[in-house]
Write a protein that holds these residues in place. Structure first.
Motif, PDB file in Angstrom:
ATOM      1  N   SER A 247      41.022  52.655  48.087  1.00  0.00           N
ATOM      2  CA  SER A 247      41.797  52.945  46.878  1.00  0.00           C
ATOM      3  C   SER A 247      41.457  51.959  45.771  1.00  0.00           C
ATOM      4  N   LEU A 248      41.369  50.688  46.118  1.00  0.00           N
ATOM      5  CA  LEU A 248      41.074  49.659  45.128  1.00  0.00           C
ATOM      6  C   LEU A 248      39.722  49.908  44.473  1.00  0.00           C
ATOM      7  N   PHE A 249      38.697  50.166  45.280  1.00  0.00           N
ATOM      8  CA  PHE A 249      37.354  50.324  44.731  1.00  0.00           C
ATOM      9  C   PHE A 249      37.161  51.651  43.997  1.00  0.00           C
TER      10      PHE A 249
ATOM     11  N   SER B 239      39.527  52.613  41.883  1.00  0.00           N
ATOM     12  CA  SER B 239      40.459  52.469  40.771  1.00  0.00           C
ATOM     13  C   SER B 239      39.752  51.951  39.528  1.00  0.00           C
ATOM     14  N   LYS B 240      40.186  52.460  38.402  1.00  0.00           N
ATOM     15  CA  LYS B 240      39.701  51.937  37.124  1.00  0.00           C
ATOM     16  C   LYS B 240      40.457  50.652  36.778  1.00  0.00           C
ATOM     17  N   LEU B 241      41.716  50.588  37.230  1.00  0.00           N
ATOM     18  CA  LEU B 241      42.595  49.466  36.935  1.00  0.00           C
ATOM     19  C   LEU B 241      43.581  49.313  38.077  1.00  0.00           C
ATOM     20  N   PHE B 242      43.860  48.073  38.463  1.00  0.00           N
ATOM     21  CA  PHE B 242      44.855  47.780  39.485  1.00  0.00           C
ATOM     22  C   PHE B 242      46.059  47.152  38.799  1.00  0.00           C
ATOM     23  N   VAL B 243      47.253  47.680  39.090  1.00  0.00           N
ATOM     24  CA  VAL B 243      48.490  47.140  38.529  1.00  0.00           C
ATOM     25  C   VAL B 243      49.426  46.835  39.685  1.00  0.00           C
ATOM     26  N   SER B 244      50.057  45.649  39.636  1.00  0.00           N
ATOM     27  CA  SER B 244      50.972  45.257  40.706  1.00  0.00           C
ATOM     28  C   SER B 244      52.293  44.779  40.124  1.00  0.00           C
ATOM     29  N   ASP B 245      53.358  44.988  40.890  1.00  0.00           N
ATOM     30  CA  ASP B 245      54.681  44.511  40.492  1.00  0.00           C
ATOM     31  C   ASP B 245      55.094  43.280  41.289  1.00  0.00           C
ATOM     32  N   HIS B 246      54.138  42.660  41.990  1.00  0.00           N
ATOM     33  CA  HIS B 246      54.427  41.427  42.724  1.00  0.00           C
ATOM     34  C   HIS B 246      53.144  40.618  42.898  1.00  0.00           C
TER      35      HIS B 246
ATOM     36  N   SER C 159      47.435  41.737  47.627  1.00  0.00           N
ATOM     37  CA  SER C 159      46.724  42.827  46.947  1.00  0.00           C
ATOM     38  C   SER C 159      46.242  42.395  45.560  1.00  0.00           C
ATOM     39  N   PHE C 160      47.042  41.605  44.847  1.00  0.00           N
ATOM     40  CA  PHE C 160      46.606  41.105  43.547  1.00  0.00           C
ATOM     41  C   PHE C 160      45.419  40.155  43.722  1.00  0.00           C
ATOM     42  N   LEU C 161      45.487  39.266  44.695  1.00  0.00           N
ATOM     43  CA  LEU C 161      44.377  38.343  44.951  1.00  0.00           C
ATOM     44  C   LEU C 161      43.106  39.111  45.300  1.00  0.00           C
ATOM     45  N   GLU C 162      43.248  40.163  46.088  1.00  0.00           N
ATOM     46  CA  GLU C 162      42.086  40.968  46.474  1.00  0.00           C
ATOM     47  C   GLU C 162      41.504  41.725  45.284  1.00  0.00           C
ATOM     48  N   SER C 163      42.349  42.193  44.385  1.00  0.00           N
ATOM     49  CA  SER C 163      41.829  42.886  43.200  1.00  0.00           C
ATOM     50  C   SER C 163      41.084  41.911  42.297  1.00  0.00           C
ATOM     51  N   MET C 164      41.610  40.710  42.158  1.00  0.00           N
ATOM     52  CA  MET C 164      40.925  39.695  41.345  1.00  0.00           C
ATOM     53  C   MET C 164      39.596  39.312  41.986  1.00  0.00           C
ATOM     54  N   GLN C 165      39.601  39.100  43.284  1.00  0.00           N
ATOM     55  CA  GLN C 165      38.380  38.714  43.995  1.00  0.00           C
ATOM     56  C   GLN C 165      37.334  39.821  43.895  1.00  0.00           C
ATOM     57  N   SER C 166      37.781  41.065  43.891  1.00  0.00           N
ATOM     58  CA  SER C 166      36.873  42.217  43.825  1.00  0.00           C
ATOM     59  C   SER C 166      36.427  42.530  42.397  1.00  0.00           C
ATOM     60  N   ASN C 167      36.960  41.804  41.448  1.00  0.00           N
ATOM     61  CA  ASN C 167      36.647  41.980  40.025  1.00  0.00           C
ATOM     62  C   ASN C 167      37.008  43.382  39.521  1.00  0.00           C
TER      63      ASN C 167
ATOM     64  N   LYS D  99      37.002  33.952  37.752  1.00  0.00           N
ATOM     65  CA  LYS D  99      36.174  33.190  38.690  1.00  0.00           C
ATOM     66  C   LYS D  99      36.860  31.883  39.105  1.00  0.00           C
ATOM     67  N   GLU D 100      37.373  31.145  38.136  1.00  0.00           N
ATOM     68  CA  GLU D 100      38.081  29.891  38.444  1.00  0.00           C
ATOM     69  C   GLU D 100      39.287  30.146  39.341  1.00  0.00           C
ATOM     70  N   PHE D 101      40.065  31.171  38.998  1.00  0.00           N
ATOM     71  CA  PHE D 101      41.249  31.518  39.773  1.00  0.00           C
ATOM     72  C   PHE D 101      40.858  31.878  41.207  1.00  0.00           C
ATOM     73  N   CYS D 102      39.836  32.704  41.347  1.00  0.00           N
ATOM     74  CA  CYS D 102      39.397  33.123  42.683  1.00  0.00           C
ATOM     75  C   CYS D 102      38.823  31.961  43.480  1.00  0.00           C
ATOM     76  N   ASP D 103      38.112  31.062  42.823  1.00  0.00           N
ATOM     77  CA  ASP D 103      37.576  29.884  43.521  1.00  0.00           C
ATOM     78  C   ASP D 103      38.698  29.041  44.111  1.00  0.00           C
ATOM     79  N   GLN D 104      39.848  29.037  43.442  1.00  0.00           N
ATOM     80  CA  GLN D 104      40.994  28.260  43.927  1.00  0.00           C
ATOM     81  C   GLN D 104      41.884  29.024  44.901  1.00  0.00           C
ATOM     82  N   TYR D 105      42.090  30.344  44.666  1.00  0.00           N
ATOM     83  CA  TYR D 105      43.142  31.063  45.390  1.00  0.00           C
ATOM     84  C   TYR D 105      42.701  32.344  46.090  1.00  0.00           C
ATOM     85  N   ALA D 106      41.479  32.789  45.860  1.00  0.00           N
ATOM     86  CA  ALA D 106      41.025  34.044  46.493  1.00  0.00           C
ATOM     87  C   ALA D 106      39.540  33.950  46.833  1.00  0.00           C
ATOM     88  N   LEU D 107      39.166  32.816  47.356  1.00  0.00           N
ATOM     89  CA  LEU D 107      37.760  32.583  47.679  1.00  0.00           C
ATOM     90  C   LEU D 107      37.338  33.449  48.856  1.00  0.00           C
ATOM     91  N   SER D 108      36.166  34.020  48.748  1.00  0.00           N
ATOM     92  CA  SER D 108      35.631  34.803  49.864  1.00  0.00           C
ATOM     93  C   SER D 108      34.166  34.439  50.036  1.00  0.00           C
TER      94      SER D 108
END
Length: 175
Positions: A66-68, A70-77, A81-89, A152-161
């Protein structure tokens, strides 16, 4: 058995999404995905669907498919899932109830930057308004240098893969 419904759940996962759905101009593009245990716990689905019977539901068993798609990911928390969307760009917007979150100082620095770059909102209406403004040129917003650098900075700190995560773990643990 369903326990008492907290007012926080009502605000965060029913009222704020309702406001968002009402304000978004791209209702036909919208797909909502509920937590697997929603019907046993809070039943937000039936409460939202009663107001928006034409709202499309994402029944895909794979969040990643579903994420891949999607044109846009929106979350209410703010969660995995938010970290994964950021990591997946994947272009991402999150709206949260500010009173429900308390962050460490280091994380607060990123929260402020996410706010400034219009990725994080404390109002579902403001999030919808931003999406309404950028949706037709989503790539121009999301792939702007300042957004990508922050992501990138955010993912390097909180969603590194990493493809070789096991080696990195061993290296870190053996220090």
């Amino acid at each position: 058995h369903m326990g008492a419904l907290s007012s926080i759940n009502n605000i965060d996962h029913i009222e704020n999404p309702r406001i968002f759905i009402k304000k978004i101009r791209y209702f036909n593009n919208l797909r909502i995905r509920y937590h697997n245990s929603d019907s046993q716990r809070r039943n937000n689905k039936s409460r939202i669907q009663s107001e928006f019977p034409d709202l499309k539901i994402d029944y895909n068993l794979s969040f990643y498919k579903s994420l891949f798609n999607s044109k846009l990911f929106v979350s209410d928390h703010l969660g995995t899932s938010f970290l994964e969307s950021m990591q997946s760009n994947i272009p991402s917007v999150i709206f949260i109830n500010k009173s429900c979150y308390s962050f460490r100082d280091k994380f607060n620095t990123y929260i402020k930057k996410l706010e400034e770059r219009k990725i994080l909102f404390y109002s579902s209406e403001a999030a919808a308004n931003h999406i309404n403004e950028v949706f037709e040129n989503l790539d121009k917003w999301w792939y702007a240098e300042e957004i990508q650098q922050l992501r990138k900075e955010f993912c390097d700190q909180y969603a590194l893969s990493s493809n070789n995560w096991a080696i990195r773990w061993l290296e870190t643990l053996s220090k």
